[in-house]
Design an enzyme around this catalytic site. Structure first.
Site, PDB file in Angstrom:
ATOM      1  N   GLU A   9      26.073  22.506  39.010  1.00 52.02           N
ATOM      2  CA  GLU A   9      25.223  21.546  38.239  1.00 52.02           C
ATOM      3  C   GLU A   9      24.838  21.560  36.682  1.00 52.02           C
ATOM      4  O   GLU A   9      24.837  22.932  36.355  1.00 52.02           O
ATOM      5  CB  GLU A   9      23.732  21.842  39.158  1.00 52.02           C
ATOM      6  CG  GLU A   9      22.710  20.929  38.868  1.00 52.02           C
ATOM      7  CD  GLU A   9      21.437  21.105  39.754  1.00 52.02           C
ATOM      8  OE1 GLU A   9      21.594  21.031  40.967  1.00 52.02           O
ATOM      9  OE2 GLU A   9      20.175  21.434  39.279  1.00 52.02           O
ATOM     10  N   TYR A  41      18.214  15.072  36.516  1.00 46.80           N
ATOM     11  CA  TYR A  41      17.288  14.138  36.287  1.00 46.80           C
ATOM     12  C   TYR A  41      16.123  14.485  35.824  1.00 46.80           C
ATOM     13  O   TYR A  41      15.260  15.172  36.450  1.00 46.80           O
ATOM     14  CB  TYR A  41      17.134  12.939  37.370  1.00 46.80           C
ATOM     15  CG  TYR A  41      16.490  11.382  37.069  1.00 46.80           C
ATOM     16  CD1 TYR A  41      17.296  10.485  36.412  1.00 46.80           C
ATOM     17  CD2 TYR A  41      14.954  11.182  37.437  1.00 46.80           C
ATOM     18  CE1 TYR A  41      17.067   9.336  36.252  1.00 46.80           C
ATOM     19  CE2 TYR A  41      14.657  10.062  37.193  1.00 46.80           C
ATOM     20  CZ  TYR A  41      15.682   9.009  36.738  1.00 46.80           C
ATOM     21  OH  TYR A  41      15.052   7.806  36.542  1.00 46.80           O
ATOM     22  N   ALA A  43      12.445  15.750  34.271  1.00 47.83           N
ATOM     23  CA  ALA A  43      10.894  15.419  35.109  1.00 47.83           C
ATOM     24  C   ALA A  43      10.238  14.409  34.308  1.00 47.83           C
ATOM     25  O   ALA A  43      10.685  13.669  33.360  1.00 47.83           O
ATOM     26  CB  ALA A  43      10.129  16.687  34.771  1.00 47.83           C
ATOM     27  N   HIS A 144       9.042  24.427  50.545  1.00 48.87           N
ATOM     28  CA  HIS A 144       8.625  23.675  49.497  1.00 48.87           C
ATOM     29  C   HIS A 144       6.958  24.052  49.337  1.00 48.87           C
ATOM     30  O   HIS A 144       6.134  24.231  50.253  1.00 48.87           O
ATOM     31  CB  HIS A 144       8.754  22.032  49.336  1.00 48.87           C
ATOM     32  CG  HIS A 144       8.399  21.486  48.281  1.00 48.87           C
ATOM     33  ND1 HIS A 144       6.988  21.195  47.971  1.00 48.87           N
ATOM     34  CD2 HIS A 144       8.946  21.260  47.180  1.00 48.87           C
ATOM     35  CE1 HIS A 144       6.871  20.533  46.864  1.00 48.87           C
ATOM     36  NE2 HIS A 144       7.896  20.643  46.235  1.00 48.87           N
TER      37      HIS A 144
HETATM   38  P1  FAD Z   1      10.448  15.913  49.156  1.00 50.35           P
HETATM   39  O1  FAD Z   1      11.656  16.283  50.155  1.00 50.35           O
HETATM   40  O2  FAD Z   1      10.104  14.157  49.288  1.00 50.35           O
HETATM   41  O3  FAD Z   1       8.996  17.003  49.584  1.00 50.35           O
HETATM   42  C1  FAD Z   1       8.072  17.170  48.718  1.00 50.35           C
HETATM   43  C2  FAD Z   1       6.982  17.721  49.504  1.00 50.35           C
HETATM   44  O4  FAD Z   1       6.193  16.535  50.152  1.00 50.35           O
HETATM   45  C3  FAD Z   1       7.200  18.811  50.688  1.00 50.35           C
HETATM   46  O5  FAD Z   1       6.367  19.759  50.602  1.00 50.35           O
HETATM   47  C4  FAD Z   1       7.327  17.802  51.932  1.00 50.35           C
HETATM   48  O6  FAD Z   1       7.102  18.584  53.170  1.00 50.35           O
HETATM   49  C5  FAD Z   1       6.220  16.958  51.624  1.00 50.35           C
HETATM   50  N1  FAD Z   1       6.569  15.719  52.334  1.00 50.35           N
HETATM   51  C6  FAD Z   1       7.771  14.782  52.367  1.00 50.35           C
HETATM   52  N2  FAD Z   1       7.676  13.886  53.055  1.00 50.35           N
HETATM   53  C7  FAD Z   1       6.222  13.565  53.377  1.00 50.35           C
HETATM   54  C8  FAD Z   1       5.434  12.766  54.037  1.00 50.35           C
HETATM   55  N3  FAD Z   1       6.121  11.494  54.380  1.00 50.35           N
HETATM   56  N4  FAD Z   1       3.988  12.778  54.161  1.00 50.35           N
HETATM   57  C9  FAD Z   1       3.648  14.101  53.568  1.00 50.35           C
HETATM   58  N5  FAD Z   1       4.231  14.991  52.911  1.00 50.35           N
HETATM   59  C10 FAD Z   1       5.662  14.833  53.059  1.00 50.35           C
HETATM   60  N6  FAD Z   1      13.749  17.688  40.073  1.00 50.35           N
HETATM   61  C11 FAD Z   1      13.695  16.779  39.041  1.00 50.35           C
HETATM   62  O7  FAD Z   1      12.993  16.225  38.487  1.00 50.35           O
HETATM   63  N7  FAD Z   1      15.039  16.471  38.682  1.00 50.35           N
HETATM   64  C12 FAD Z   1      16.047  16.920  39.649  1.00 50.35           C
HETATM   65  O8  FAD Z   1      17.492  16.397  38.947  1.00 50.35           O
HETATM   66  C13 FAD Z   1      15.830  17.830  40.331  1.00 50.35           C
HETATM   67  N8  FAD Z   1      17.199  18.272  41.242  1.00 50.35           N
HETATM   68  C14 FAD Z   1      16.791  19.233  42.104  1.00 50.35           C
HETATM   69  C15 FAD Z   1      18.047  19.631  42.959  1.00 50.35           C
HETATM   70  C16 FAD Z   1      17.779  20.378  44.067  1.00 50.35           C
HETATM   71  C17 FAD Z   1      19.145  21.009  44.774  1.00 50.35           C
HETATM   72  C18 FAD Z   1      16.512  20.870  44.303  1.00 50.35           C
HETATM   73  C19 FAD Z   1      16.280  21.822  45.565  1.00 50.35           C
HETATM   74  C20 FAD Z   1      15.191  20.307  43.421  1.00 50.35           C
HETATM   75  C21 FAD Z   1      15.485  19.552  42.460  1.00 50.35           C
HETATM   76  N9  FAD Z   1      14.370  19.128  41.747  1.00 50.35           N
HETATM   77  C22 FAD Z   1      14.582  18.340  40.744  1.00 50.35           C
HETATM   78  C23 FAD Z   1      13.125  19.534  42.155  1.00 50.35           C
HETATM   79  C24 FAD Z   1      12.259  18.778  43.206  1.00 50.35           C
HETATM   80  O9  FAD Z   1      12.253  17.300  42.519  1.00 50.35           O
HETATM   81  C25 FAD Z   1      11.135  19.363  43.405  1.00 50.35           C
HETATM   82  O10 FAD Z   1      11.264  20.419  44.005  1.00 50.35           O
HETATM   83  C26 FAD Z   1       9.905  18.443  43.729  1.00 50.35           C
HETATM   84  O11 FAD Z   1       8.787  19.228  44.086  1.00 50.35           O
HETATM   85  C27 FAD Z   1      10.202  17.969  45.358  1.00 50.35           C
HETATM   86  O12 FAD Z   1      11.299  17.083  45.459  1.00 50.35           O
HETATM   87  P2  FAD Z   1      11.954  16.835  46.934  1.00 50.35           P
HETATM   88  O13 FAD Z   1      12.893  15.604  46.970  1.00 50.35           O
HETATM   89  O14 FAD Z   1      12.257  18.280  47.391  1.00 50.35           O
HETATM   90  O15 FAD Z   1      10.577  16.369  47.793  1.00 50.35           O
END
Ligand code: FAD
Length: 289
Positions: A9, A41, A43, A144
């Site tokens: 990455e 990508y 923040a 998370h």
């Molecule tokens: P989600 O999977 O959508 O979940 C976030 C939270 O919301 C969780 O607690 C979940 O339980 C809750 N949730 C989900 N759906 C619902 C629903 N329908 N109703 C209520 N609650 C819900 N950040 C960046 O800005 N750029 C990047 O390029 C980037 N790359 C990453 C790569 C990896 C491998 C990882 C692990 C993280 C990365 N992040 C990145 C960080 C990520 O954006 C953050 O951790 C962010 O807080 C959560 O994104 P997520 O897609 O995991 O969220």
């Protein structure tokens, strides 16, 4: 690269010079025949153009390249246009994420009106437009920070699978058991999505501890003690990072893990040494070169 698969990455470069450096790092790591590489990508969607350019440049150098994309501060139409732009440029791999509040990783997240609300919604949006795109999602071996309990975490992963996710890549962690017991929990819930452990190669251990506190990653005391012994000595910290990551991967391999995603911080040295150490085929290839 025979028995195990590595992905790397990168983050998007900020200048012409760092673009050239990143391309050179990617080309150096290409000799290890990675399964794919990815570009994050920024923040709040601040790196949209830089991520796009870096993804295209690295893909043109012959590496399968995945673009990270978040839901932050953009409508569905805006996100869809970015996805279509990647598709038209021949990119078929996306890492689909919700992202964090533009005000900070530890601030409350509010979905953008008219946008995709969560990672699972973004996966569904991408797959509905381009079913042949390969979509990775996040997973959290220590939950998370906004998932109040394990059911919420696992249900979220299930939603991503139902939306069409192809694999999950995890947040970094410091103990193999943290990952292995997470995978056990996920499998016990009937989720069979491939889960790739994220391995952090950050030699700035103090900085890493600060970030860990914000994103809910526990730093075990014995790990802290190891890195404390190297504090203040940049070379010693790099050596310790290399040794620690190699040991962690060996422990994961002993637990049956075959795929690894290395957070490179856009540097090739530690990533190369770790890759050689964990992969006999990579060792042979680079010795012969
Ligand atoms: P989600 O999977 O959508 O979940 C976030 C939270 O919301 C969780 O607690 C979940 O339980 C809750 N949730 C989900 N759906 C619902 C629903 N329908 N109703 C209520 N609650 C819900 N950040 C960046 O800005 N750029 C990047 O390029 C980037 N790359 C990453 C790569 C990896 C491998 C990882 C692990 C993280 C990365 N992040 C990145 C960080 C990520 O954006 C953050 O951790 C962010 O807080 C959560 O994104 P997520 O897609 O995991 O969220």
């Amino acid at each position: 690269m025979s028995d195990i698969n590595i992905s790397y990455e990168f983050f998007p470069p900020k200048s012409e010079v760092s673009s050239r450096n990143l391309l050179s790092v990617a080309k150096k790591l290409k000799r290890f025949d990675p399964a794919f590489v990815s570009v994050t990508y920024g923040a709040g969607g601040t790196t949209q153009a830089r991520t796009f350019d870096a993804v295209k440049d690295i893909a043109q150098a012959g590496l399968k390249t995945a673009a990270h994309l978040t839901c932050v501060d953009a409508t569905q139409a805006e996100i869809d246009a970015i996805v279509d732009g990647y598709y038209d440029a021949g990119i078929r791999n996306i890492v689909a994420l919700r992202g964090d509040s533009p005000n900070g990783i530890d601030k409350a997240y509010t979905p953008t009106p008219g946008g995709y609300a969560y990672g699972s919604d973004l996966v569904a949006g991408i797959k509905s437009r381009h079913a042949d795109m390969d979509v990775s999602v996040s997973a959290y071996p220590e939950r998370h920070p906004e998932s109040g309990h394990w059911d919420a975490e696992i249900d979220n992963l299930k939603r991503k699978v139902d939306a069409g996710a192809d694999r999950a890549i995890t947040q970094y962690f410091f103990k193999a058991d943290t990952f292995l017991s997470f995978v056990d929990k996920v499998r016990a819930a009937g989720v069979d999505l491939p889960i790739v452990p994220g391995i952090m190669l950050q030699p700035n251990f103090e900085g890493l501890c600060n970030m860990s506190a914000k994103c809910g990653v526990a730093v075990p005391p014995d790990v802290r003690a190891r890195f404390d012994r190297a504090a203040g000595d940049k070379d010693a910290l790099k050596d310790e990072t290399t040794a620690f990551a190699t040991g962690l991967i060996e422990d994961l391999k002993a637990g049956g893990v075959k795929d690894f995603h290395l957070y490179t911080l856009n540097k090739s040295a530690i990533a190369s040494t770790v890759t050689r150490a964990i992969t006999p085929a990579a060792r042979r290839a680079t010795q012969a070169a």
